[in-house]
Write an enzyme that holds these catalytic residues in place. Structure first.
Site, PDB file in Angstrom:
ATOM      1  N   CYS A 418      18.961  -1.647   2.679  1.00 45.79           N
ATOM      2  CA  CYS A 418      17.744  -2.210   3.258  1.00 45.79           C
ATOM      3  C   CYS A 418      17.655  -1.904   4.742  1.00 45.79           C
ATOM      4  O   CYS A 418      16.582  -2.013   5.347  1.00 45.79           O
ATOM      5  CB  CYS A 418      17.679  -3.702   3.014  1.00 45.79           C
ATOM      6  SG  CYS A 418      16.730  -4.036   1.545  1.00 45.79           S
ATOM      7  N   ASP A 451       2.965 -11.544  -0.259  1.00 47.22           N
ATOM      8  CA  ASP A 451       4.078 -12.439  -0.597  1.00 47.22           C
ATOM      9  C   ASP A 451       5.261 -11.553  -0.969  1.00 47.22           C
ATOM     10  O   ASP A 451       5.260 -10.359  -0.700  1.00 47.22           O
ATOM     11  CB  ASP A 451       3.666 -13.366  -1.746  1.00 47.22           C
ATOM     12  CG  ASP A 451       4.321 -14.732  -1.601  1.00 47.22           C
ATOM     13  OD1 ASP A 451       5.561 -14.761  -1.523  1.00 47.22           O
ATOM     14  OD2 ASP A 451       3.595 -15.747  -1.562  1.00 47.22           O
ATOM     15  N   ASP A 452       6.267 -12.137  -1.633  1.00 49.37           N
ATOM     16  CA  ASP A 452       7.419 -11.317  -1.998  1.00 49.37           C
ATOM     17  C   ASP A 452       7.040 -10.241  -3.011  1.00 49.37           C
ATOM     18  O   ASP A 452       7.678  -9.190  -3.092  1.00 49.37           O
ATOM     19  CB  ASP A 452       8.530 -12.194  -2.582  1.00 49.37           C
ATOM     20  CG  ASP A 452       9.207 -12.994  -1.473  1.00 49.37           C
ATOM     21  OD1 ASP A 452       9.212 -12.496  -0.335  1.00 49.37           O
ATOM     22  OD2 ASP A 452       9.684 -14.100  -1.740  1.00 49.37           O
ATOM     23  N   ASP A 492      -1.887   9.737 -15.123  1.00 49.61           N
ATOM     24  CA  ASP A 492      -1.334   9.143 -16.349  1.00 49.61           C
ATOM     25  C   ASP A 492      -2.251   8.049 -16.890  1.00 49.61           C
ATOM     26  O   ASP A 492      -2.411   7.895 -18.100  1.00 49.61           O
ATOM     27  CB  ASP A 492       0.049   8.543 -16.069  1.00 49.61           C
ATOM     28  CG  ASP A 492       1.093   9.625 -15.823  1.00 49.61           C
ATOM     29  OD1 ASP A 492       0.969  10.704 -16.432  1.00 49.61           O
ATOM     30  OD2 ASP A 492       2.016   9.394 -15.025  1.00 49.61           O
ATOM     31  N   ASP A 630      -2.450  14.331 -19.141  1.00 53.60           N
ATOM     32  CA  ASP A 630      -2.660  15.013 -17.859  1.00 53.60           C
ATOM     33  C   ASP A 630      -1.621  16.118 -17.738  1.00 53.60           C
ATOM     34  O   ASP A 630      -0.459  15.954 -18.128  1.00 53.60           O
ATOM     35  CB  ASP A 630      -2.613  14.050 -16.670  1.00 53.60           C
ATOM     36  CG  ASP A 630      -1.319  13.307 -16.527  1.00 53.60           C
ATOM     37  OD1 ASP A 630      -0.670  13.039 -17.571  1.00 53.60           O
ATOM     38  OD2 ASP A 630      -0.933  12.967 -15.400  1.00 53.60           O
TER      39      ASP A 630
END
Ligand SMILES: Cc1cc2nc3c(=O)[nH]c(=O)nc-3n(C[C@H](O)[C@H](O)[C@H](O)COP(=O)(O)OP(=O)(O)OC[C@H]3O[C@@H](n4cnc5c(N)ncnc54)[C@H](O)[C@@H]3O)c2cc1C
Length: 757
Positions: A418, A451-452, A492, A630
């Protein structure tokens, strides 16, 4: 996608691919300034070389002979190439405003955007006359004029307005070409009337008396009616009106008058001369704004010179040197404009007049000499040297100031996990800048109140369709790449017949200074939004990190009535196979990496990839498509094979009917293939009569992996023609029926390639 790991410290933006900037690109390609990123913003990908234009108009040169291809040249220079028109400058924020794409930030700016003939102040000129610039527009108008002349039955009168070198050359070269075309058709060239109008007392005011005399003679010999002291005040549909004179009848008017400056330079607050040209000092730098340079026609030198490509060409090396010096904090060098220069002015028929100071001469030999000089000039740009040296990661000395060095010193310490995320300050700024669309009712939590995680609703009666794609950048234009990646992912959903609802973005931007990371992320996401928004999908969140190279993808969600979803397995015998877009992106971008693709091929391929399949999917639905997919990484044949297997049918593929992107057949013939091609080729086991098919020049393209490719669908045979006609009307100009579906046979391989034309 620059071939260097050096972080970007400064941005040099080049506006216009004029005669000086081509030299700048070449020189920076040969000797880069590590840490300096170049971006070329240009309205034309193939920039005309003015010296050969009259010869082109006269039919003596082909298009590629006299146009510099900025695609390979920009790649050679390691420059980002933005094919777009500059509309303005924000000199305070140091940004260039560009039509239909985000602004481009600069530390150093150089403007070589040329000029246009002054015509707006003459009523009717803009409506009725053909301006010689922009050249690309003129060349289209010129083709249309040729067709008009050849279609006309009676006399045809052409009036050329402007008695400078451009006007005289254009009159002579267009007359030569039209006369020859008429003669070739057994028609009388004499019915073509030519008049040349000039405001002053003589033609060629910036040349010596000998040159003027010679051209007066040539014009008379060629039957061109020269009228001096004719100040044009109005142009109508059938005549040119000059002050104090009878109207001059005209079936067509060519406009080659004094040069006018682009308005945006003055509007931005750059110091300009009384005609609007950017005032520069002896170092080619704006007298009002340090770090802004201007050259060529759009610059006004301390001692004015005629607007001529010769000066822009001569300014190129000095400009390159000064841009390098400005980037690395060194003193600038002076540009000394030559007082006398050799002008070789052609008469359109392989004959030229030379002009220098008070000297003049004429002859066929001068044309040959001019031709040799011009071709040699073009070779410098169209045959670029092979550069083998690896570019090291070190920055050029002097390019980074104290703040840059502090910022860059943290790069080596950047964490993984992270810790590699793009900083929240940068992300917040990017999100605030993005033109986010209004939210949808079925998106309960999105980017408007983050939000998360995002929260979505699947409305009753609908199923959620999901897909994800992510790949490395193959072009050095984050905005276009963002659009293409979003279109690729959405493909797709369209192939399932779903309506796009929402998307999450995953971005990796190259390590760099905060400002550079912010711009890259912004451009990527702005590109993705430009593709998502028209489909109704909203961006609900995502994840961004720093990494070695630019990469981007999206997880996309769509909604579909499960009973109406298209599946690969829905093909029925009798269906026609419809393909909505041309193929060839894999080989073309492989060639682009090797600088073997023409700029216009890559440009057209990008245009195809940024073209959304939304309207195509809706059209296929209206025409009762039975199955759809596609065309992407496995290539046309791989995706067709998947469909035939799932549907339990055979397919006849008419290889000659498959639409191709321009240049793809050339790059394949040159043996340039995508690195994925060998894997895709394994799918040839699905092809019957392989030996015959494999000989066909288009055969390798059937395995070419596509990015943001078109939709391949089965359409009931009786609807196919109408479906293709509608697709074409919707802008899918290459859409075609490329084969048909048969019942499953005994043969192991389900696909037959029909090689007949
Ligand atoms: C018929 C004719 C014949 C001529 N013959 C000669 C000759 O033989 N020798 C000679 O020396 N001169 C000749 N000239 C003059 C010559 O064309 C110009 O002086 C020369 O082209 C100027 O070069 P430049 O580099 O300033 O700009 P240009 O060559 O005009 O290049 C400008 C570039 O900027 C791009 N551009 C323009 N606007 C924008 C924008 N807003 N945003 C992004 N990009 C933009 C264009 O696409 C182009 O790539 C002739 C002119 C004419 C009309």
């Amino acid at each position: 996608m620059r071939a260097t790991a050096t972080p970007v410290v400064k941005d040099l933006v080049l506006v216009g691919g004029g005669h000086a900037h081509v030299t700048v690109l070449r020189r920076f390609g040969m000797q880069p300034v590590p840490g300096l990123r170049l971006t070329l913003v240009t309205r034309d990908i193939h920039t005309p070389y003015s010296g050969m234009l009259p010869g082109f108009v006269a039919g003596l040169y082909g298009y590629d002979d006299c146009h510099i291809d900025l695609g390979p040249l920009a790649r050679f220079a390691g420059a980002r190439l933005y094919h777009a028109e500059v509309e303005g400058l924000d000199l305070t924020a140091r940004r260039v405003r560009v039509r239909s794409r985000p602004e481009v930030a600069f530390d150093l700016l150089s403007i070589n955007a040329g000029s246009r003939p002054r015509m707006l102040d003459v009523p009717g000129a803009a409506e009725h006359a053909l301006a010689v610039k922009p050249i690309d527009v003129f060349l289209q108008d010129w083709e249309a004029l040729i067709a008009r002349v050849l279609a006309s039955r009676g006399d045809f009168r052409i009036v050329v307005v402007g008695g400078g070198a451009g006007g005289v050359e254009l009159a002579l070269s267009t007359q030569h070409r039209l006369g020859r075309l008429l003669a070739e058709r057994g028609r009388e060239p004499g019915r073509l009337g030519y008049t040349l109008l000039t405001r002053g007392p003589d033609i060629l005011p910036t040349h010596n008396a000998g040159v003027r005399e010679r051209f007066r003679r040539v014009l008379a010999e060629r039957g061109i009616d020269l009228r001096t002291d004719h100040r044009v005040v109005e142009v109508t549909a059938s005549a040119v009106l000059a002050e104090g004179h009878e109207p001059v009848p005209a079936d067509a008017v060519l406009w080659v008058t004094d040069a006018a400056a682009p308005a945006w330079a003055c509007e931005a607050g750059l110091a300009v001369d009384e005609l609007g040209f950017i005032r520069v000092d002896a170092y080619l730098q704006s007298v009002s704004h340090a770090g802004v340079f201007a050259v060529g026609d759009n610059a006004s030198l301390p001692s004015p010179r005629p607007k001529s490509g010769v000066f822009a060409v001569r300014q190129g090396p000095v400009l390159a040197n000064n841009l390098r010096r400005a980037a690395t904090g060194r003193g600038l060098v002076r540009y000394r404009a030559q007082r006398h220069f050799l002008g070789l002015i052609s008469t359109g028929d392989r004959y030229a007049v030379a002009s220098r100071g008070n000297w003049s001469a004429e002859g066929v030999w001068l044309w040959r000499w001019k031709d040799w000089i011009d071709r040699r000039f073009m070779t410098r740009f169209n045959e670029l040297p092979k550069m083998t040296a690896e570019r090291g990661p070190e920055l050029a000395s002097g390019i980074a100031d104290g703040e840059a060095i502090r910022e860059l010193s943290t790069l080596a310490m950047r964490c993984g996990g992270c810790g590699a995320k793009v900083g929240s300050r940068v992300l917040d700024r990017v999100i605030q800048r993005l033109p986010l669309a209004g939210q949808r009712a079925d998106v309960l939590i999105g980017l408007d109140a983050p939000d998360d995680a995002a929260m979505l609703v699947v409305p009753p009666g609908k199923a959620l369709v999901q897909s994800v794609d992510y790949f490395r950048a193959f072009i050095d234009d984050a905005f276009a790449f963002g659009r293409i990646a979003a279109n690729h992912a959405l493909g797709d959903l369209f192939a399932m017949g779903a309506e796009p609802q929402s998307a999450l973005a995953i971005a990796t931007v190259p390590y760099g200074r905060e400002r550079v990371v912010e711009e890259s992320l912004y451009e990527l996401l702005a590109g993705a939004l430009a593709a998502l928004e028209p489909t109704g999908a909203v961006l609900t969140g995502g994840h961004s990190s720093e990494g070695a190279e630019l990469a981007f993808g999206l997880a996309v969600n769509g909604l579909v009535d499960p009973d109406r979803a298209w599946r690969k397995g829905g093909l029925r015998p009798g269906d026609a196979l419809v393909l909505t877009k041309p193929i060839g992106t894999g080989t073309l971008f492989a060639a682009d990496m090797r600088r073997c693709a023409k700029g216009r091929w890559i440009d057209a391929a990008i245009a195809s990839m940024v073209h959304s399949s939304l309207a195509a999917a809706q059209c296929l639905r209206r025409h009762e498509a039975t199955a759809c997919t596609d065309v992407t990484g496995f290539g046309l044949l791989g995706h067709l094979m998947e469909m035939t297997r799932a549907s339990g049918v055979d397919a006849i593929l008419q290889i000659e009917a498959v639409p191709l992107l321009e240049g793809a057949i050339e790059t394949v013939a040159a043996g340039i293939l995508s690195s994925l091609q060998p894997q895709n080729l394994r799918l040839r086991r699905a092809v019957r009569d392989l030996e015959q098919a494999a000989q066909h020049p288009r055969y390798p393209l059937l395995f070419d992996p596509q990015t943001a490719g078109g939709l391949l669908a089965g359409v009931p045979a009786h609807r196919a023609a109408a479906c293709v006609a509608e697709l074409r009307a919707l802008g899918y100009s290459a859409a075609a029926v490329i084969g048909r579906i048969d019942p499953r046979s005994e043969a192991e391989a389900p696909i037959t390639i029909d090689v007949r034309a």
